[in-house]
Write an enzyme that holds these catalytic residues in place. Structure first.
Site, PDB file in Angstrom:
ATOM      1  N   GLU A   1      -1.468   3.906  10.540  1.00  0.00           N
ATOM      2  CA  GLU A   1      -2.776   3.482  10.295  1.00  0.00           C
ATOM      3  C   GLU A   1      -3.412   4.904  11.080  1.00  0.00           C
ATOM      4  O   GLU A   1      -4.700   4.480  11.294  1.00  0.00           O
ATOM      5  CB  GLU A   1      -3.404   2.454  10.578  1.00  0.00           C
ATOM      6  CG  GLU A   1      -2.909   1.257   9.914  1.00  0.00           C
ATOM      7  CD  GLU A   1      -2.737   1.412   8.224  1.00  0.00           C
ATOM      8  OE1 GLU A   1      -3.767   2.107   7.797  1.00  0.00           O
ATOM      9  OE2 GLU A   1      -1.566   0.933   7.812  1.00  0.00           O
TER      10      GLU A   1
ATOM     11  N   GLN B   1       8.981  -4.022  32.629  1.00  0.00           N
ATOM     12  CA  GLN B   1       9.343  -3.676  33.894  1.00  0.00           C
ATOM     13  C   GLN B   1       9.437  -4.938  34.778  1.00  0.00           C
ATOM     14  O   GLN B   1      10.613  -5.093  35.680  1.00  0.00           O
ATOM     15  CB  GLN B   1       8.295  -2.655  34.654  1.00  0.00           C
ATOM     16  CG  GLN B   1       8.580  -2.427  35.883  1.00  0.00           C
ATOM     17  CD  GLN B   1       9.745  -1.031  35.865  1.00  0.00           C
ATOM     18  OE1 GLN B   1      10.244  -0.628  34.704  1.00  0.00           O
ATOM     19  NE2 GLN B   1      10.642  -0.590  37.042  1.00  0.00           N
TER      20      GLN B   1
ATOM     21  N   PHE C   1       0.869  -0.905  -0.056  1.00  0.00           N
ATOM     22  CA  PHE C   1       0.066   0.061  -0.042  1.00  0.00           C
ATOM     23  C   PHE C   1       0.876   1.269  -0.013  1.00  0.00           C
ATOM     24  O   PHE C   1       1.480   1.417   1.235  1.00  0.00           O
ATOM     25  CB  PHE C   1      -0.741  -0.225   1.218  1.00  0.00           C
ATOM     26  CG  PHE C   1      -1.967   0.999   1.461  1.00  0.00           C
ATOM     27  CD1 PHE C   1      -2.698   1.420   0.527  1.00  0.00           C
ATOM     28  CD2 PHE C   1      -1.822   1.879   2.688  1.00  0.00           C
ATOM     29  CE1 PHE C   1      -3.777   2.526   0.477  1.00  0.00           C
ATOM     30  CE2 PHE C   1      -2.746   2.906   2.815  1.00  0.00           C
ATOM     31  CZ  PHE C   1      -3.809   3.035   1.639  1.00  0.00           C
TER      32      PHE C   1
ATOM     33  N   GLU D   1       4.200   9.592   2.085  1.00  0.00           N
ATOM     34  CA  GLU D   1       5.284  10.180   1.420  1.00  0.00           C
ATOM     35  C   GLU D   1       6.210  11.017   2.488  1.00  0.00           C
ATOM     36  O   GLU D   1       5.978  10.840   3.516  1.00  0.00           O
ATOM     37  CB  GLU D   1       4.754  11.316   0.182  1.00  0.00           C
ATOM     38  CG  GLU D   1       3.746  10.331  -0.656  1.00  0.00           C
ATOM     39  CD  GLU D   1       3.064  11.535  -1.601  1.00  0.00           C
ATOM     40  OE1 GLU D   1       2.692  11.060  -2.762  1.00  0.00           O
ATOM     41  OE2 GLU D   1       3.128  12.770  -1.377  1.00  0.00           O
ATOM     42  N   PRO D   2       7.388  11.189   1.920  1.00  0.00           N
ATOM     43  CA  PRO D   2       8.242  12.135   2.884  1.00  0.00           C
ATOM     44  C   PRO D   2       7.606  13.180   3.607  1.00  0.00           C
ATOM     45  O   PRO D   2       8.060  13.429   4.730  1.00  0.00           O
ATOM     46  CB  PRO D   2       9.469  12.415   1.816  1.00  0.00           C
ATOM     47  CG  PRO D   2       9.311  11.447   0.689  1.00  0.00           C
ATOM     48  CD  PRO D   2       7.946  11.090   0.586  1.00  0.00           C
TER      49      PRO D   2
ATOM     50  N   THR E   1       5.156  -0.521   3.743  1.00  0.00           N
ATOM     51  CA  THR E   1       5.374  -1.940   4.347  1.00  0.00           C
ATOM     52  C   THR E   1       5.488  -2.958   3.332  1.00  0.00           C
ATOM     53  O   THR E   1       4.416  -2.946   2.615  1.00  0.00           O
ATOM     54  CB  THR E   1       4.277  -1.925   5.354  1.00  0.00           C
ATOM     55  OG1 THR E   1       4.413  -0.992   6.378  1.00  0.00           O
ATOM     56  CG2 THR E   1       4.421  -3.474   6.180  1.00  0.00           C
TER      57      THR E   1
END
Length: 384
Positions: free
Chosen positions: A359, A332, A122, A126-127, A157
């Site tokens: 997302e 922890q 997908f 963009e930058p 991805t």
């Protein structure tokens, strides 16, 4: 929390659980370093776990929304990098194409996506453009053979592995979605490495330098890229990531409870200390609540209720926060062992942080949910 499933649903979820245990668990650290291999993609396809949103007559194994969510949880609590494939390839790309693709596009791509013989990615971010998806800067223009695409995408991805990309580009005020094959001339793929999370999910930056695509590669129609195609994709993605967060939190809860039951300090097992017991209690409560929100969203999705979209946003926001809290507590409880690179808790802790960003960030979800709340619950309010 136990959900009463049908025998068919239970079989599918059990198959996903068995796959995660036998094919993923021992290789999680390997995948985190080297990436999820194509053999695993195809193995998921053979299990029928990539065709959940693909019609049966096109090679899919359709699942209801709750069952698909539980499958996502089972894979995600063991191997987050493999879960990214379910979200992007099986949910966003295949699901969106099943909804908006032409008959020819569905016939060509959906069977191969369902088997894993073809990997889809997908390409929206963009930058300079992330959550501001309506303002993508990648451009397209008409050409003699169809359209020419120019621009860059980032954080794609499975982009470094993908065979086909669902790409969003702008012409003037309109945004259109295209299918762009990896092997088209002037498509350049640059892997992105050394990230906090999703290290094994084949992240990539894509460069489209005057890439020519035919008219039949338009998904939906010209100008429908954002309002229809992208909105569908992001909605599917939010729902999937909500379940992914439940999986991460559940995995951390199991790791924390197991370790606390074995580790001894000051003559007692850790789970006998009240403060550790409180951490486990909070984690149990949070995970149950997050899963319940996801189930509710899934039920509405199966009914095609218009409220399903906002309920997915609510589930995603809450579950992502739960994953962050529970993984932090699990780390922890593990003490110094939780800091070991490549350890289960360390990887879950890193992945949980990303779920509040991908997302639609938590802040974006707050705006969406806040707008909904003001309209849904504002009637009858008055100044005092």
């Amino acid at each position: 929390m136990k959900l009463r499933l049908t025998a068919e649903q239970d079989a599918v979820v059990g198959r996903a659980r068995a796959f995660a245990s036998s094919r993923l668990r021992a290789r999680v650290a390997e995948f985190d370093q080297a990436g999820v291999p194509r053999e695993i993609v195809q193995a998921l396809g053979r299990e029928g776990l990539l065709g959940a949103l693909v019609p049966a007559d096109l090679g899919g194994s359709p699942l209801d929304a709750i069952t698909w969510g539980l499958v996502t949880e089972e894979i995600g609590k063991v191997c987050c990098n493999t879960r990214y494939l379910l979200t992007v390839h099986a949910s966003i790309v295949a699901g969106t194409l099943a909804r908006w693709g032409s008959r020819a596009q569905k016939a060509k791509w959906l069977p191969a996506l369902a088997t894993g013989d073809v990997v889809g990615a997908f390409a929206l971010s963009e930058p300079e453009t992330g959550s501001d998806a309506a303002n993508v800067r990648t451009r397209y223009e008409a050409s003699e053979g169809g359209f020419r695409i120019e621009g860059r995408k980032r954080w794609t991805t499975f982009g470094a592995m993908a065979d086909v990309f669902l790409v969003f580009a702008r012409r003037g005020d309109e945004v259109t979605a295209f299918l762009v094959e990896r092997d088209r001339p002037n498509v350049h793929v640059k892997p992105i490495r050394d990230v906090l999370a999703g290290r094994g999910s084949h992240l990539a930056e894509l460069h489209f330098e005057g890439v020519e695509v035919p008219k039949e590669n338009v998904v939906g129609s010209l100008g429908a890229g954002f309002r229809y195609v992208c909105s569908t994709a992001l909605d599917i993605g939010r729902y999937s990531v909500a379940w992914a967060a439940v999986g991460v939190a559940q995995g951390a809860l199991e790791a924390m409870s197991t370790y606390a039951g074995k580790r001894e300090q000051f003559g007692q097992r850790l789970h006998e200390f009240q403060l550790v017991k409180a951490m486990i209690a909070d984690a149990v409560t949070d995970v149950h609540a997050a899963r319940a929100l996801c189930m509710h969203a899934g039920m509405l999705r199966d009914k095609r209720d218009p409220e399903a979209m906002i309920e997915s946003s609510i589930a995603k926001q809450f579950a992502a926060r739960v994953a962050t809290r529970v993984t932090a507590d699990a780390l922890q409880v593990h003490g110094a062992y939780g800091l070991l690179h490549g350890g289960v808790v360390e990887m879950l802790f890193r992945e949980a942080r990303a779920l509040s960003i991908i997302e639609g960030s938590t802040q974006i979800q707050q705006i969406v949910i806040g707008d909904h709340g003001a309209q849904a619950y504002g009637e009858g309010t008055h100044e005092t």
